[in-house]
Write a protein that holds these residues in place. Structure first.
Motif, PDB file in Angstrom:
ATOM      1  N   PRO A  32       0.691  -1.067   0.157  1.00 56.99           N
ATOM      2  CA  PRO A  32       0.050   0.019   0.221  1.00 56.99           C
ATOM      3  C   PRO A  32       0.938   1.382   0.142  1.00 56.99           C
ATOM      4  O   PRO A  32       0.303   2.247  -0.510  1.00 56.99           O
ATOM      5  CB  PRO A  32      -0.874  -0.116   1.358  1.00 56.99           C
ATOM      6  CG  PRO A  32      -0.583  -1.323   1.863  1.00 56.99           C
ATOM      7  CD  PRO A  32       0.579  -2.191   1.170  1.00 56.99           C
ATOM      8  N   PHE A  33       2.204   1.225   0.284  1.00 52.71           N
ATOM      9  CA  PHE A  33       2.953   2.421   0.501  1.00 52.71           C
ATOM     10  C   PHE A  33       3.502   2.680  -0.898  1.00 52.71           C
ATOM     11  O   PHE A  33       4.291   3.508  -1.021  1.00 52.71           O
ATOM     12  CB  PHE A  33       3.639   2.626   1.687  1.00 52.71           C
ATOM     13  CG  PHE A  33       4.636   1.401   1.914  1.00 52.71           C
ATOM     14  CD1 PHE A  33       4.270   0.655   2.964  1.00 52.71           C
ATOM     15  CD2 PHE A  33       5.733   1.442   1.436  1.00 52.71           C
ATOM     16  CE1 PHE A  33       5.085  -0.268   3.496  1.00 52.71           C
ATOM     17  CE2 PHE A  33       6.667   0.338   1.785  1.00 52.71           C
ATOM     18  CZ  PHE A  33       6.455  -0.599   2.710  1.00 52.71           C
ATOM     19  N   ILE A  34       3.553   1.864  -1.844  1.00 50.76           N
ATOM     20  CA  ILE A  34       3.722   2.074  -3.225  1.00 50.76           C
ATOM     21  C   ILE A  34       2.512   2.098  -3.986  1.00 50.76           C
ATOM     22  O   ILE A  34       2.228   0.808  -4.716  1.00 50.76           O
ATOM     23  CB  ILE A  34       4.690   1.098  -3.691  1.00 50.76           C
ATOM     24  CG1 ILE A  34       6.165   1.291  -2.816  1.00 50.76           C
ATOM     25  CG2 ILE A  34       5.199   1.452  -5.302  1.00 50.76           C
ATOM     26  CD1 ILE A  34       6.700   2.751  -3.045  1.00 50.76           C
ATOM     27  N   PRO A  35       1.679   3.214  -4.250  1.00 50.28           N
ATOM     28  CA  PRO A  35       0.187   3.133  -4.768  1.00 50.28           C
ATOM     29  C   PRO A  35       0.614   2.995  -6.499  1.00 50.28           C
ATOM     30  O   PRO A  35      -0.392   2.726  -7.162  1.00 50.28           O
ATOM     31  CB  PRO A  35      -0.634   4.207  -4.503  1.00 50.28           C
ATOM     32  CG  PRO A  35       0.574   5.061  -4.149  1.00 50.28           C
ATOM     33  CD  PRO A  35       1.672   4.409  -3.474  1.00 50.28           C
ATOM     34  N   GLU A  36       1.578   3.505  -7.050  1.00 48.82           N
ATOM     35  CA  GLU A  36       1.725   3.718  -8.428  1.00 48.82           C
ATOM     36  C   GLU A  36       3.020   3.088  -8.863  1.00 48.82           C
ATOM     37  O   GLU A  36       4.168   3.203  -8.332  1.00 48.82           O
ATOM     38  CB  GLU A  36       1.790   5.119  -8.701  1.00 48.82           C
ATOM     39  CG  GLU A  36       2.015   5.152 -10.180  1.00 48.82           C
ATOM     40  CD  GLU A  36       2.033   6.979 -10.397  1.00 48.82           C
ATOM     41  OE1 GLU A  36       2.745   7.234 -11.287  1.00 48.82           O
ATOM     42  OE2 GLU A  36       1.165   7.674  -9.836  1.00 48.82           O
ATOM     43  N   ALA A 117      18.251   0.749   9.943  1.00 50.59           N
ATOM     44  CA  ALA A 117      17.044   0.920  10.456  1.00 50.59           C
ATOM     45  C   ALA A 117      15.444   1.205   9.433  1.00 50.59           C
ATOM     46  O   ALA A 117      14.783   0.748   9.398  1.00 50.59           O
ATOM     47  CB  ALA A 117      17.166   1.717  11.638  1.00 50.59           C
ATOM     48  N   LEU A 118      16.142   2.221   8.478  1.00 50.17           N
ATOM     49  CA  LEU A 118      15.373   2.601   7.405  1.00 50.17           C
ATOM     50  C   LEU A 118      14.913   1.586   6.573  1.00 50.17           C
ATOM     51  O   LEU A 118      13.460   1.289   6.605  1.00 50.17           O
ATOM     52  CB  LEU A 118      15.676   3.804   6.902  1.00 50.17           C
ATOM     53  CG  LEU A 118      15.092   4.086   5.409  1.00 50.17           C
ATOM     54  CD1 LEU A 118      14.025   4.863   5.902  1.00 50.17           C
ATOM     55  CD2 LEU A 118      16.001   5.096   4.542  1.00 50.17           C
ATOM     56  N   PHE A 119      15.725   0.806   5.994  1.00 51.03           N
ATOM     57  CA  PHE A 119      15.289  -0.479   5.185  1.00 51.03           C
ATOM     58  C   PHE A 119      14.773  -1.488   5.887  1.00 51.03           C
ATOM     59  O   PHE A 119      14.014  -2.346   5.305  1.00 51.03           O
ATOM     60  CB  PHE A 119      16.534  -0.573   4.039  1.00 51.03           C
ATOM     61  CG  PHE A 119      16.589   0.431   3.421  1.00 51.03           C
ATOM     62  CD1 PHE A 119      15.873   0.450   2.086  1.00 51.03           C
ATOM     63  CD2 PHE A 119      17.669   1.389   3.339  1.00 51.03           C
ATOM     64  CE1 PHE A 119      15.945   1.294   1.184  1.00 51.03           C
ATOM     65  CE2 PHE A 119      17.860   2.501   2.303  1.00 51.03           C
ATOM     66  CZ  PHE A 119      16.932   2.409   1.437  1.00 51.03           C
ATOM     67  N   THR A 120      15.358  -1.736   7.035  1.00 53.11           N
ATOM     68  CA  THR A 120      14.395  -2.879   7.717  1.00 53.11           C
ATOM     69  C   THR A 120      13.372  -2.398   8.106  1.00 53.11           C
ATOM     70  O   THR A 120      12.229  -3.432   7.953  1.00 53.11           O
ATOM     71  CB  THR A 120      15.381  -2.998   9.071  1.00 53.11           C
ATOM     72  OG1 THR A 120      16.753  -3.579   8.874  1.00 53.11           O
ATOM     73  CG2 THR A 120      14.556  -4.286  10.177  1.00 53.11           C
ATOM     74  N   GLU A 124      10.185  -4.856   6.846  1.00 52.52           N
ATOM     75  CA  GLU A 124       9.429  -5.286   7.574  1.00 52.52           C
ATOM     76  C   GLU A 124       7.882  -5.008   7.461  1.00 52.52           C
ATOM     77  O   GLU A 124       6.958  -5.612   7.403  1.00 52.52           O
ATOM     78  CB  GLU A 124       9.712  -5.154   9.184  1.00 52.52           C
ATOM     79  CG  GLU A 124      10.915  -5.897   9.366  1.00 52.52           C
ATOM     80  CD  GLU A 124      11.586  -5.561  10.797  1.00 52.52           C
ATOM     81  OE1 GLU A 124      11.180  -4.642  11.409  1.00 52.52           O
ATOM     82  OE2 GLU A 124      12.354  -6.196  11.508  1.00 52.52           O
ATOM     83  N   GLY A 125       7.698  -3.824   7.091  1.00 57.48           N
ATOM     84  CA  GLY A 125       6.439  -3.072   6.765  1.00 57.48           C
ATOM     85  C   GLY A 125       5.767  -3.680   5.399  1.00 57.48           C
ATOM     86  O   GLY A 125       4.633  -3.969   5.371  1.00 57.48           O
ATOM     87  N   GLY A 126       6.748  -3.667   4.471  1.00 60.26           N
ATOM     88  CA  GLY A 126       6.243  -4.532   3.288  1.00 60.26           C
ATOM     89  C   GLY A 126       5.600  -5.946   3.216  1.00 60.26           C
ATOM     90  O   GLY A 126       4.793  -6.389   2.785  1.00 60.26           O
ATOM     91  N   LEU A 127       6.582  -6.727   4.286  1.00 63.07           N
ATOM     92  CA  LEU A 127       6.042  -8.169   4.431  1.00 63.07           C
ATOM     93  C   LEU A 127       4.701  -8.130   5.164  1.00 63.07           C
ATOM     94  O   LEU A 127       4.181  -9.126   5.031  1.00 63.07           O
ATOM     95  CB  LEU A 127       7.273  -8.997   5.016  1.00 63.07           C
ATOM     96  CG  LEU A 127       8.538  -8.973   3.999  1.00 63.07           C
ATOM     97  CD1 LEU A 127       9.612  -9.789   4.743  1.00 63.07           C
ATOM     98  CD2 LEU A 127       8.180  -9.637   2.735  1.00 63.07           C
ATOM     99  N   LEU A 130       2.388  -7.664   2.910  1.00 59.22           N
ATOM    100  CA  LEU A 130       2.005  -8.857   1.909  1.00 59.22           C
ATOM    101  C   LEU A 130       1.330  -9.936   2.703  1.00 59.22           C
ATOM    102  O   LEU A 130       0.372 -10.447   2.309  1.00 59.22           O
ATOM    103  CB  LEU A 130       3.541  -9.520   1.636  1.00 59.22           C
ATOM    104  CG  LEU A 130       3.340 -10.736   0.794  1.00 59.22           C
ATOM    105  CD1 LEU A 130       2.877 -10.797  -0.604  1.00 59.22           C
ATOM    106  CD2 LEU A 130       4.827 -11.290   0.712  1.00 59.22           C
ATOM    107  N   ALA A 131       1.514  -9.974   3.939  1.00 59.76           N
ATOM    108  CA  ALA A 131       0.689 -10.900   4.881  1.00 59.76           C
ATOM    109  C   ALA A 131      -0.588 -10.618   4.892  1.00 59.76           C
ATOM    110  O   ALA A 131      -1.578 -11.624   4.620  1.00 59.76           O
ATOM    111  CB  ALA A 131       1.315 -11.085   6.280  1.00 59.76           C
ATOM    112  N   LYS A 132      -0.992  -9.315   4.995  1.00 63.70           N
ATOM    113  CA  LYS A 132      -2.601  -8.928   4.787  1.00 63.70           C
ATOM    114  C   LYS A 132      -2.885  -8.974   3.591  1.00 63.70           C
ATOM    115  O   LYS A 132      -4.277  -9.564   3.590  1.00 63.70           O
ATOM    116  CB  LYS A 132      -2.556  -7.427   5.286  1.00 63.70           C
ATOM    117  CG  LYS A 132      -2.486  -7.232   6.560  1.00 63.70           C
ATOM    118  CD  LYS A 132      -2.611  -5.675   7.042  1.00 63.70           C
ATOM    119  CE  LYS A 132      -2.004  -5.555   8.488  1.00 63.70           C
ATOM    120  NZ  LYS A 132      -2.227  -3.961   8.706  1.00 63.70           N
TER     121      LYS A 132
END
Length: 135
Positions: A32-36, A117-120, A124-127, A130-132
């Motif tokens: 969701p944080f990449i809508p385009e 920390a930024l990329f972790t 983590e947010g991306g995965l 994905l789980a959702k």
């Protein structure tokens, strides 16, 4: 050089997970944080927008359908790094899958710890997203 990584274990088959995330231009389908995402150069470059309108341009560096993996580099972004190379892959794990997202990069103007920390957090947010999406 710094690095970051995150993993997700899911009961879904590797084929099912890869069908959702395996397309280099498929981020808006599950993140969701990449809508385009707009592809160019025959699908080897993707131009992404985040919800704030920031632009991220990435190049596909390697793609392996059989191993369910692709690697990409960042060409332009607002991130404080250079030499970024990341891999997203799906592996069989018992009756389900293990999704791995990891990358390496050289921080610019920030510490290794801050860039990591930024990329972790991104991975983590991306995965979690994905789980959702997988349900």
């Amino acid at each position: 050089m710094a690095n970051a990584q995150a993993t997700l274990n899911t009961p879904h088959s590797p084929e099912h997970v890869w069908a959702l995330i395996g397309g280099f231009d498929s981020l808006p389908d599950w993140l969701p944080f990449i809508p385009e995402s707009l592809s160019s150069e025959g699908g080897r470059v993707r131009s992404l927008k985040d919800p704030d309108g920031n632009s991220i341009v990435e190049r596909l560096m390697a793609f392996d359908e059989q191993q369910r993996s692709y690697s990409y580099s960042i060409l332009t972004s607002p991130f404080p790094v250079t030499g970024y190379l990341s891999t997203l892959r799906v592996k069989a794990d018992g009756q389900g899958s293990r999704v791995e997202w990891f990358g390496e990069f050289t921080p610019v103007g920030v510490s290794d710890e801050e860039a990591t920390a930024l990329f972790t957090g991104i991975y983590e947010g991306g995965l979690q997203a994905l789980a959702k999406s997988l349900g």
